[in-house]
Motif scaffolding. Structure first.
Motif, short mmCIF file in Angstrom:
data_model
loop_
_atom_site.label_atom_id
_atom_site.label_comp_id
_atom_site.label_asym_id
_atom_site.label_seq_id
_atom_site.Cartn_x
_atom_site.Cartn_y
_atom_site.Cartn_z
N PRO A 289 49.26 -17.81 -15.30
CA PRO A 289 48.60 -16.55 -14.91
C PRO A 289 48.83 -15.44 -15.93
O PRO A 289 49.94 -15.25 -16.43
N VAL A 290 47.78 -14.71 -16.25
CA VAL A 290 47.83 -13.56 -17.15
C VAL A 290 47.80 -12.29 -16.31
O VAL A 290 46.95 -12.13 -15.43
N LEU A 291 48.73 -11.39 -16.57
CA LEU A 291 48.85 -10.16 -15.78
C LEU A 291 47.77 -9.15 -16.12
O LEU A 291 47.17 -8.52 -15.25
N SER A 292 47.47 -8.95 -17.40
CA SER A 292 46.68 -7.83 -17.87
C SER A 292 45.23 -7.86 -17.38
O SER A 292 44.44 -8.73 -17.76
N LYS A 293 44.88 -6.90 -16.54
CA LYS A 293 43.48 -6.74 -16.14
C LYS A 293 42.65 -6.21 -17.31
O LYS A 293 41.44 -6.47 -17.38
N MET A 294 43.30 -5.48 -18.20
CA MET A 294 42.58 -4.87 -19.32
C MET A 294 42.01 -5.93 -20.25
O MET A 294 40.85 -5.85 -20.66
N ILE A 295 42.83 -6.92 -20.62
CA ILE A 295 42.33 -7.95 -21.53
C ILE A 295 41.30 -8.83 -20.83
O ILE A 295 40.33 -9.29 -21.45
N LYS A 296 41.48 -9.07 -19.54
CA LYS A 296 40.49 -9.85 -18.79
C LYS A 296 39.13 -9.15 -18.81
O LYS A 296 38.08 -9.79 -18.99
N LYS A 297 39.14 -7.85 -18.64
CA LYS A 297 37.89 -7.08 -18.63
C LYS A 297 37.18 -7.17 -19.98
O LYS A 297 35.96 -7.38 -20.05
#
Length: 564
Positions: A289-297
């Motif tokens: 799991p990746v935490l960063s919502k910013m990079i996902k966006k």
């Protein structure tokens, strides 16, 4: 087994196979229907048996143990709603791929839905979050029962500890009487072994990947929450040496100057107009799991042309809506195969990321020159403390996000329950890890998460080295930061759950040392004492301002972009 154990043959077979398949620790919650299981697990002398009354806490404690030891841990409870309390930990274990053996005692089938006590429909209660489930035969006295049960249990344990490990559910119906004992003649249960290799790719398959990766200049590896993995670290080092951009989070447990760390600190500075220049042509991800919502966006807005995902699961995980290839096998070894044969990329893409990382680091340091006391200031001060190498557990919501923004003393290992990202078991999970860890364990947790799982302290297995830092900002601080809640009239009562509760009474109830601080000077004085050796675990409660935290964090991200 030469010692007296339960006289129920199905229990004998289950206990023997748990031992043969590597279970060493059993977490037992008291009950009557599970008496044969308690008698046999504790009486056979092959397991370390721990007693934890609260099943929800017991589940997370077992999760912490299994994650630390990387071995299956068994849970044993009575029938009825006791089993349902395991569900949050089972779901977390499923998404973190942690081997739990969930053993639930049950009533005979004919008594279900007959207004009998502690009788619910238990088969399938975890069906969405387990690798395997079975209900054992009721009698266990016929040769076919023994054969059938042996086959089911061997299959169950292979699923529990296989290429993609995870929780299994074994439901055990039993008739009364429940407390009978006997001594069985010596006979070893039949274990069925499965042999598997490293699952490297053939030269032809590696050639396919090399041909594909050579077509693209901008290549990125995105990592998330995982154990320390030396093989993976070496493979990623080789890739970074060939100008592949490797993005890490604190929870990735990867320390290397070639990697782009503090991911959110860097990604938060990328404007919408700049997203294309920071987006990869080829993205490589792992089954974590990746935490960063910013990079996902950003990756969803500017989808890569090619996306490789390493996973041994049957399900297709397409987080970034651009998946083009699933690669099964030993991810570190396969990445090393690719890294050794690929050509070095042009450095422009990596330079773009490194320059932005350098800029964000400078802005990050400047922001704290005159920052008032708040959550962010507390984490800054903590990150500058030269505390000994520890295993640091982070509560969900704000603590896990704050921690990603700072550089920490070398030698720490980082964990959080990011499988389902709930707040419900962080204390119990950290306690389970602390019980077996070779390193001291520090839990950094918010007030709501701590209070919700304070029963995680309700047992006798807390080592004196265990430390809990509670950030008490009077409610769910994340709801003052994320978009939406701050614009509603319901913020304080329903989203934030504002309160005036303190943790000192909990510390006294469970026999922990307690201290508190209310500003940066008090915190600096308290933190050194907090880490000193003591004869008891300790809680440090840090009070921060309720309203200002969210405002100052928003200003922080604006400052990183040079917008103030």
């Amino acid at each position: 087994m030469s010692k007296p154990i339960s006289d129920k043959p199905i229990v004998k077979a289950l206990v023997e196979l748990c031992h043969l398949h590597g279970v060493e620790q059993v977490i037992i919650s008291p009950g009557s229907r599970n008496a044969p299981l308690i008698i046999s697990f504790s009486g056979c002398g092959k397991f370390e048996c721990l007693s934890i009354v609260d099943e929800r806490s017991a589940g997370y404690f077992a999760l912490g143990l299994a994650r630390e030891t990387r071995k299956p841990v068994a849970l044993v409870c009575t029938s009825g709603t006791a089993a349902l309390n395991y569900a949050p930990a089972v779901a977390e274990a499923y998404y973190q791929q942690i081997p739990l053996v969930v053993i639930t005692a049950d009533r005979p089938k004919e008594w279900i839905n007959q207004a009998d006590g502690q009788a619910i429909n238990q088969p399938g209660i975890f069906s969405n979050y387990i690798r395997y489930q079975c209900t054992l035969p009721l009698s266990g006295g016929h040769a076919d029962d023994e054969w059938y049960m042996n086959r089911m249990l061997n299959e169950a344990f292979q699923k529990c500890t296989g290429a993609t490990p995870g929780p299994i559910h074994i439901n055990v119906p039993m008739r009364e009487p429940l407390y009978g004992k006997t001594v069985y003649p010596p006979k070893t249960a039949r274990k069925i072994d499965v042999i598997s290799g490293d699952s490297l790719l053939s030269d032809e398959a590696v050639g396919t990947l090399i041909t594909e990766i050579e077509r693209y200049e901008r290549v990125m590896v995105l990592t998330g929450a995982m154990h320390q993995n030396q093989q993976l670290a070496e493979a990623l080092d080789l890739l970074a040496g060939k100008n592949v951009v490797v993005l890490t989070e604190t929870l990735s447990n990867l320390e290397n100057e070639k990697f782009i760390g503090n991911m959110d600190r860097v990604v938060s500075t990328i404007t919408e107009d700049e997203q294309l220049m920071f987006s990869p042509d080829l993205l490589i991800t792992l089954d974590v799991p990746v935490l960063s919502k910013m990079i996902k966006k950003i990756l969803r807005n500017r989808a890569p042309q090619i996306h490789w995902h390493f996973s041994n699961q049957e399900e297709i995980t397409d987080t970034y809506q651009a998946l083009s290839r699933i690669i099964k096998g030993n991810a570190p070894q396969i990445l090393k195969q690719v890294a050794e044969k690929m050509e070095t990329r042009e450095k422009r893409f990596r330079d773009t990321w490194e320059k932005r990382a350098s800029f964000s680091n400078e802005r990050h340091e400047q922001y704290f020159d005159k920052l008032a006391w708040c959550d962010l200031a507390m984490f800054k001060t903590l990150s500058e403390c030269q505390f000994q190498p520890m295993q640091v557990h982070l509560g969900n919501s704000t603590p896990v996000r704050y921690a990603q923004l700072f550089d920490w003393p070398a030698g720490q290992t980082w964990y959080a329950n990011r499988g389902t990202s709930g707040i419900d078991g962080c204390v119990s999970t950290a306690a389970g890890a602390a019980y077996t860890s070779q390193k001291p364990v520090l839990l950094i947790v918010g007030d709501l998460s701590f209070l919700y799982d304070s029963n995680g302290l309700w047992h006798k297995y807390l080592p004196p080295s265990f430390r809990i830092l509670v950030v008490n900002n009077g409610g769910g601080g994340i709801f003052r930061f994320i978009p939406g809640p701050t614009d509603t009239d319901e913020l304080e009562q329903y989203f934030e759950a504002k309160h005036d509760t303190r943790c000192e009474g909990i510390a006294n109830t469970f026999g922990l040392n307690y201290s508190a601080c209310h500003n940066n000077e008090e915190f600096k004085q308290a933190i050194d004492r907090f880490f000193e050796p003591s004869d008891k675990p300790a809680i440090l409660e840090v009070f921060t301002p309720n309203v200002e935290n969210g405002k100052l964090l928003k200003k922080y991200f604006k400052y990183l972009k040079n917008e103030l």
